[in-house]
Design a protein around this motif. Structure first.
Motif, short mmCIF file in Angstrom:
data_model
loop_
_atom_site.label_atom_id
_atom_site.label_comp_id
_atom_site.label_asym_id
_atom_site.label_seq_id
_atom_site.Cartn_x
_atom_site.Cartn_y
_atom_site.Cartn_z
N VAL A 170 7.89 17.73 -6.04
CA VAL A 170 8.13 19.06 -5.28
C VAL A 170 8.05 19.98 -6.55
N LEU A 171 8.88 19.92 -7.48
CA LEU A 171 9.07 21.04 -8.60
C LEU A 171 7.73 20.83 -9.42
N PRO A 172 7.22 19.82 -9.80
CA PRO A 172 5.86 20.16 -10.30
C PRO A 172 4.95 21.15 -9.74
N ASN A 173 4.87 20.71 -8.64
CA ASN A 173 3.77 21.79 -7.63
C ASN A 173 4.31 23.20 -7.94
N SER A 174 5.44 23.69 -8.09
CA SER A 174 5.83 24.84 -8.17
C SER A 174 5.64 25.53 -9.84
N SER A 198 4.26 5.86 -5.62
CA SER A 198 4.61 5.60 -6.97
C SER A 198 3.39 6.35 -7.65
N ALA A 199 2.25 6.87 -6.88
CA ALA A 199 1.18 7.61 -7.55
C ALA A 199 1.68 8.87 -7.97
N PRO A 200 1.12 9.62 -8.88
CA PRO A 200 1.34 10.96 -9.12
C PRO A 200 0.87 12.02 -8.05
N PRO A 201 1.61 13.06 -7.74
CA PRO A 201 1.19 14.04 -6.78
C PRO A 201 -0.30 14.75 -7.21
N MET A 243 0.82 -1.24 0.11
CA MET A 243 -0.06 -0.04 -0.04
C MET A 243 0.86 1.22 -0.17
N VAL A 244 2.13 1.29 1.01
CA VAL A 244 2.90 2.29 0.89
C VAL A 244 3.64 2.67 -0.24
N THR A 245 3.98 1.46 -1.09
CA THR A 245 4.65 1.79 -2.23
C THR A 245 3.74 2.21 -3.47
N ASP A 246 2.46 1.75 -3.38
CA ASP A 246 1.52 2.27 -4.39
C ASP A 246 1.26 3.85 -4.16
N LEU A 247 1.15 4.18 -2.79
CA LEU A 247 1.08 5.70 -2.63
C LEU A 247 2.19 6.50 -3.24
N LYS A 307 5.68 18.22 3.38
CA LYS A 307 4.90 17.79 4.51
C LYS A 307 3.82 16.87 4.02
N GLU A 308 3.47 16.88 2.80
CA GLU A 308 2.35 16.09 2.37
C GLU A 308 2.54 14.71 2.46
N PRO A 309 1.30 13.82 2.69
CA PRO A 309 1.71 12.49 2.60
C PRO A 309 2.13 11.83 1.75
N TYR A 310 1.91 11.92 0.64
CA TYR A 310 2.58 11.09 -0.69
C TYR A 310 4.09 11.40 -0.48
N VAL A 311 4.62 12.66 0.03
CA VAL A 311 5.94 13.08 -0.06
C VAL A 311 6.65 12.07 1.04
N GLU A 312 5.96 12.12 2.36
CA GLU A 312 6.34 11.35 3.39
C GLU A 312 6.44 9.92 2.96
N SER A 313 5.51 9.35 2.38
CA SER A 313 5.29 7.94 2.06
C SER A 313 6.63 7.82 1.04
N ALA A 314 6.95 8.53 0.01
CA ALA A 314 7.93 8.16 -0.74
C ALA A 314 9.46 8.22 -0.09
N GLN A 315 9.48 8.93 0.89
CA GLN A 315 10.67 9.07 1.64
C GLN A 315 10.61 7.74 2.36
N ALA A 316 9.53 7.09 2.96
CA ALA A 316 9.55 5.98 3.79
C ALA A 316 9.84 4.78 3.14
N VAL A 317 9.54 4.96 1.83
CA VAL A 317 9.99 3.69 0.72
C VAL A 317 11.46 3.70 0.21
N GLY A 318 12.08 4.89 0.69
CA GLY A 318 13.63 5.00 0.12
C GLY A 318 13.78 5.65 -1.15
N LEU A 319 12.74 6.28 -1.64
CA LEU A 319 13.19 7.11 -2.86
C LEU A 319 14.25 8.38 -2.59
N SER A 320 14.89 8.57 -3.51
CA SER A 320 16.11 9.49 -3.41
C SER A 320 15.38 10.91 -3.29
N ASN A 321 16.13 11.74 -2.89
CA ASN A 321 15.57 12.92 -2.63
C ASN A 321 15.64 13.89 -3.94
#
Length: 292
Positions: free
Chosen positions: A202-206, A7-10, A1-5, A180-194
Motif C-alpha cells: 500500500v505505502l509504495p503505491n502512495s 510474494s511478487a512485488p506490487p 500459485m497464490v503464494t507466488d502472487l 482491493k487489488e488482487p495481489y493484496v487480496e492474495s497476500a491477505q489470503a496467505v496470512g501476511l500481516s496487515n
C-alpha cells in the motif's frame, strides 16, 4: 500459485532517483524549479557564511539604497537587507520543512489507517479531516496561533494541524484503491500481516502522490508562514523572517521600497520554484501524464 502472487512485488510504477532527476532536468520548467529550490536551500544552509553582516546589527544608514556598504540596501533600523534575507530564508525554509514533514508523517499514517482498515477508523478519521479541511487554511492557522500566542513553536503547531488533512486524504484514496487489488487480496489470503501488507504494497503505491503533495505543501507553508509573520503572529523579532520584514517595511514605502521589495521577491521566487518543481514531479511520476 497464490503464494507466488502474494510474494511478487506490487505493480507500482517506480522511477529510480537518477531517472527521476533526468526527467526533471529534461523539462525546462522543472529544471528551473529545481535550480531555484537548490539555490534557496543552499542560501539558507550557508547563511552564516554568505551574510556580510549580523542580521540584527543596526547602523546609522537607515533606509540606505542598494550599493556601497549594503548590497541590497538597509531597512528602517539600518540593518543589512541581504543578511536579513538570507537568514529569513533559513527561518522560512526550516519552519516549512518541519511543518510539512510532521504533517506528512501524521497525515500518511492516518490515511493508511482509514483507507486500509476502513470501518470505524475510517468513520472517525475521515470526518475529522473533512472538518479541518473545511476551514480556510490561513483562517485556521490564525485561530490556532491567536489562541496559543505568537511564537515559533505555536506557529509550527498551527501549520501542522492545517496540512495534515491534505496528506491524509491523498493516502486514504490510494489505500482504498490498492487494498482491493488482487495481489493484496492474495497476500491477505496467505496470512501476511496487515503491517507487512501496508508497508510492502500500500505505502509504495502512495509514494508518488506524497512526493508531489510534499513539494507543493512546502510552497504553501512558506506563504502562510510569511502571512502570519506579516501579521506579527509568526517568528518573533529579532529573528528575521520574510513576513516580518514585509510588515516592518510597509510603513516606509514612500521613503524606500527596498525593505519590502527584497523579502517580497524572495517569497515570490521561492514559492515559484517549489510550484514548478511540484508540477514537474507530478508529470514525471504519473504514468498517465508521462510523455505529454
Amino acid at each position: 500459485m497464490v503464494t507466488d502472487l502474494a510474494s511478487a512485488p506490487p505493480p507500482v510504477a517506480r522511477r529510480g532517483g537518477g531517472n527521476l532527476l533526468r526527467a526533471i532536468l529534461r523539462d525546462r520548467i522543472g529544471a528551473a524549479g529545481l535550480i531555484i529550490v537548490a539555490v534557496m536551500t543552499l542560501a539558507a544552509v550557508f547563511a552564516p557564511l554568505l551574510a556580510p553582516y549580523d542580521p540584527t546589527a543596526m547602523s546609522a544608514q537607515r533606509l540606505a539604497g542598494p550599493g556601497g556598504t549594503f548590497p541590497l540596501g538597509a531597512d528602517e533600523a539600518g540593518r543589512d537587507l541581504l543578511s536579513r534575507a538570507l537568514y529569513g530564508a533559513r527561518t522560512s525554509l526550516t519552519v516549512s520543512l518541519i511543518v510539512v514533514t510532521c504533517a506528512g508523517v501524521i497525515g500518511v499514517a492516518l490515511g493508511l489507517l482509514a483507507g486500509y482498515y476502513r470501518g470505524v477508523l475510517d468513520g472517525v478519521i475521515t470526518p475529522a479531516m473533512d472538518v479541518i479541511f473545511s476551514f480556510p487554511t490561513l483562517l485556521l492557522a490564525l485561530a490556532v496561533v491567536a489562541a496559543r500566542g505568537p511564537g515559533t513553536e505555536n506557529l509550527i503547531m498551527a501549520l501542522v494541524i492545517v496540512f495534515i488533512p491534505s496528506f491524509a486524504r491523498i493516502v486514504r484514496g490510494t489505500a482504498l484503491s490498492v487494498s482491493k487489488e488482487p495481489y493484496v487480496e492474495s497476500a491477505q489470503a496467505v496470512g501476511l500481516s496487515n503491517t507487512r501488507i501496508i508497508t510492502r504494497y500500500v505505502l509504495p503505491n502512495s509514494v508518488a502522490p506524497i512526493a508531489v503533495q510534499f513539494t507543493t505543501s512546502l510552497a504553501y507553508a512558506i506563504l502562510i508562514e510569511a502571512s502570519l509573520g506579516y501579521l506579527g503572529l509568526g517568528v518573533q523579532p529579532p529573528q528575521p523572517s520574510w513576513g516580518s520584514m514585509l510588515s516592518s517595511g510597509k510603513a516606509f514605502m514612500e521613503l524606500s521600497a527596498w525593505p519590502s521589495v527584497v523579502p517580497g521577491v524572495c517569497i515570490m521566487i521561492t514559492v515559484l520554484g517549489f510550484n514548478l518543481l511540484g508540477d514537474t514531479l507530478r508529470d514525471a511520476l504519473d504514468p498517465r501524464l508521462r510523455g505529454r
